[in-house]
Design an enzyme around this catalytic site. Structure first.
Site, PDB file in Angstrom:
ATOM      1  N   GLU A 179       0.813  -1.227   0.000  1.00 57.19           N
ATOM      2  CA  GLU A 179       0.000   0.000   0.000  1.00 57.19           C
ATOM      3  C   GLU A 179       0.841   1.268   0.000  1.00 57.19           C
ATOM      4  O   GLU A 179       1.796   1.403   0.763  1.00 57.19           O
ATOM      5  CB  GLU A 179      -0.918   0.007   1.221  1.00 57.19           C
ATOM      6  CG  GLU A 179      -1.878   1.163   1.282  1.00 57.19           C
ATOM      7  CD  GLU A 179      -2.954   0.956   2.329  1.00 57.19           C
ATOM      8  OE1 GLU A 179      -3.271  -0.198   2.667  1.00 57.19           O
ATOM      9  OE2 GLU A 179      -3.471   1.967   2.831  1.00 57.19           O
ATOM     10  N   HIS A 194     -10.321   3.149   2.524  1.00 55.86           N
ATOM     11  CA  HIS A 194      -9.528   3.474   3.717  1.00 55.86           C
ATOM     12  C   HIS A 194     -10.481   3.707   4.881  1.00 55.86           C
ATOM     13  O   HIS A 194     -11.519   4.350   4.709  1.00 55.86           O
ATOM     14  CB  HIS A 194      -8.731   4.754   3.470  1.00 55.86           C
ATOM     15  CG  HIS A 194      -8.153   5.323   4.724  1.00 55.86           C
ATOM     16  ND1 HIS A 194      -8.720   6.401   5.398  1.00 55.86           N
ATOM     17  CD2 HIS A 194      -7.085   4.938   5.449  1.00 55.86           C
ATOM     18  CE1 HIS A 194      -8.008   6.662   6.482  1.00 55.86           C
ATOM     19  NE2 HIS A 194      -7.015   5.782   6.548  1.00 55.86           N
ATOM     20  N   GLU A 237      -6.159   6.491  -0.888  1.00 53.07           N
ATOM     21  CA  GLU A 237      -6.688   7.247   0.258  1.00 53.07           C
ATOM     22  C   GLU A 237      -6.280   8.716   0.191  1.00 53.07           C
ATOM     23  O   GLU A 237      -6.840   9.535   0.925  1.00 53.07           O
ATOM     24  CB  GLU A 237      -6.238   6.622   1.576  1.00 53.07           C
ATOM     25  CG  GLU A 237      -4.789   6.758   1.907  1.00 53.07           C
ATOM     26  CD  GLU A 237      -4.443   6.089   3.238  1.00 53.07           C
ATOM     27  OE1 GLU A 237      -4.247   4.863   3.239  1.00 53.07           O
ATOM     28  OE2 GLU A 237      -4.376   6.792   4.267  1.00 53.07           O
ATOM     29  N   GLU A 291     -11.787  -2.097   5.755  1.00 53.73           N
ATOM     30  CA  GLU A 291     -10.724  -1.954   6.745  1.00 53.73           C
ATOM     31  C   GLU A 291     -11.395  -1.826   8.108  1.00 53.73           C
ATOM     32  O   GLU A 291     -12.520  -1.321   8.210  1.00 53.73           O
ATOM     33  CB  GLU A 291      -9.875  -0.716   6.444  1.00 53.73           C
ATOM     34  CG  GLU A 291      -8.727  -0.493   7.408  1.00 53.73           C
ATOM     35  CD  GLU A 291      -7.737   0.568   6.927  1.00 53.73           C
ATOM     36  OE1 GLU A 291      -8.090   1.388   6.081  1.00 53.73           O
ATOM     37  OE2 GLU A 291      -6.594   0.544   7.416  1.00 53.73           O
TER      38      GLU A 291
HETATM   39  O1  LIG Z   1      -4.410   2.625   5.415  1.00 56.79           O
HETATM   40  C1  LIG Z   1      -4.550   3.229   6.502  1.00 56.79           C
HETATM   41  O2  LIG Z   1      -5.249   2.812   7.459  1.00 56.79           O
HETATM   42  C2  LIG Z   1      -3.895   4.578   6.650  1.00 56.79           C
HETATM   43  O3  LIG Z   1      -2.868   4.723   5.758  1.00 56.79           O
HETATM   44  C3  LIG Z   1      -3.609   4.892   8.094  1.00 56.79           C
HETATM   45  O4  LIG Z   1      -4.733   5.590   8.499  1.00 56.79           O
HETATM   46  C4  LIG Z   1      -2.364   5.729   8.346  1.00 56.79           C
HETATM   47  O5  LIG Z   1      -2.397   6.176   9.677  1.00 56.79           O
HETATM   48  C5  LIG Z   1      -1.120   4.964   8.158  1.00 56.79           C
HETATM   49  O6  LIG Z   1      -1.189   3.796   8.900  1.00 56.79           O
HETATM   50 MG   LIG Z   2      -3.080   3.428   4.053  1.00 54.76          MG
END
Ligand SMILES: O=C(O)[C@H](O)[C@H](O)[C@@H](O)CO
Ligand SMILES: [Mg+2]
Length: 390
Positions: A240, A316, A266, A336
């Site tokens: 990612e 996201h 995102e 997620e």
């Molecule tokens: O994919 C994710 O959850 C985001 O990139 C996160 O919110 C970010 O804080 C990085 O972990």
């Molecule tokens: Mg992310």
């Protein structure tokens, strides 16, 4: 039905936050020589809540987490006057009105995030007015329940990461995402530490659990080209945001390079932005956040684009504004989920500001067919943990 009032409040967390640790999460600031607490600019400890009220007393709730004070100012000064007096069911026209009037500066970034907050509130309003959940206004129930992946595993001590991964297994998750802690500036030793963390998690979860790897824009094209072949043996579900969001050609080159799917989105905005990602085969999984991308109106259009390109949508953030989109289309196979409520990067604030988000059960969440709108209310349980700006 006419919109009579728009209220934007910024909730700034003053409660306990988990202290930052070095190499917690690779990120876009890591390549600067004075990176310091590089994750600092990506800790979102504020959130703007937007309430849109109509003449028949309905109140729709929207939200935005990027630059929340600026987003509030944009809502107050530019967007509210554009929607007051209009029918929330004219949501496409209102989206175009907000998009076009702020086009000089708002088509991406915090301008579009602020538009997203109003748009989400309009859809919550339409759900409440019709007595139907938002997903029933989009495409209805496409899943018996929504599979979700546990998203945390920030880079800490390997044993702690293994214990955390085991907890998610014990909770029934069959997929989880971890974060890298090192990037180009950390050289071969950092590469080894990155690979060791993946090996450590794989050792606990085995090969039959989906493992996603998060770089959060902290690598670059050259470093990622060197890392991808070394990561193949771990068979990750995706890698990612290896590069910054504007490097679409870099994404496209990486996405063709190995068998590892590249994911992103995102930090992309509107259907126009996702047309570029899809048309240029820059990603194999798209991950917009509905409270950034242009709201439910934009996300719904992107779902259709993604379906036509056979690219899955896994938004996201496990938050209600995204769950309704995932429920409404087969193009979105899962959500997620942020499994920990301790406030670190700030994604967790959603749990303290709102009530109604579903709890996972054995790696699945579900939505209520009979709960109108998004199914959220503003919580009064933690108001003393916030500085609230009217
Ligand atoms: O994919 C994710 O959850 C985001 O990139 C996160 O919110 C970010 O804080 C990085 O972990
Ligand atoms: Mg992310």
């Amino acid at each position: 039905m006419k919109i009579t009032k728009v209220r934007a409040r910024t909730f700034e967390w003053k409660g306990h936050t988990v202290p930052p640790q070095p190499h917690f999460c690779s990120n876009a600031m890591d390549q600067l020589w004075d990176r310091g607490d590089s994750m600092g600019t990506f800790r979102f400890h504020g959130w703007t809540v937007v309430e849109v009220e109509t003449d028949d007393g309905h109140v729709g709730i929207g939200n935005v987490a990027l630059a929340p004070r600026i987003a509030k100012a944009i809502v107050d000064q530019y967007l509210a006057p554009l929607v007051i007096g209009h029918d929330p069911f004219d949501y496409e026209y209102l989206w175009q009105r907000m998009y076009r009037s702020t086009h000089a500066w708002g088509r991406k970034g915090v301008g579009m995030a602020a538009i997203s907050a109003i748009d989400i509130a309009l859809w919550d309003l339409m759900g409440k007015a019709t007595g139907r959940p938002v997903f029933k206004l989009l495409g209805g129930r496409t899943k018996e329940k929504i599979p979700c992946y546990a998203s945390k595993l920030y880079r800490t001590d390997l044993k702690e990461m293994q214990e955390e991964a085991q907890r998610y297994l014990d909770q029934g998750f069959s997929a989880m995402k971890m974060r890298f802690g090192y990037g180009p500036k950390d050289g071969p030793e950092g590469m080894r530490k990155n690979l060791d963390s993946v090996a450590a998690v794989r050792e606990v979860i085995g090969d039959d659990i989906d493992l996603m790897l998060e770089c959060y824009m902290g690598w670059n094209l050259e470093y990622t080209k060197r890392m991808l072949p070394k990561l193949e043996k771990f068979e990750p579900r995706w890698l990612e945001e290896p590069v910054i969001a504007d490097d679409i050609d870099g994404y496209a080159e990486l996405n063709q390079l190995t068998s590892i799917p590249i994911s992103g989105g995102e930090h992309e905005f509107t259907s126009y932005g996702f047309k570029q990602l899809l048309y240029r085969k820059a990603v194999s999984v798209i991950q917009y956040d509905t409270n950034r991308v242009g709201g439910i109106t934009a996300a719904h259009k992107i779902n259709a684009l993604a379906e036509a390109y056979s690219v899955p949508v896994i938004p996201h953030a496990g938050q209600m504004h995204n769950y309704h989109l995932t429920m409404s289309t087969l193009a979105s196979p899962m959500s997620e989920f942020f499994p920990v409520h301790d406030v670190e990067v700030g994604n967790e604030l959603f749990y303290y500001i709102f009530e109604g988000d579903p709890e996972p059960d054995n790696g699945f969440i579900d939505l209520d067919d009979d709960k109108p709108g998004l199914g959220l209310s503003i919580s009064d349980k933690y108001l003393d943990q916030f500085n609230i700006i009217e």
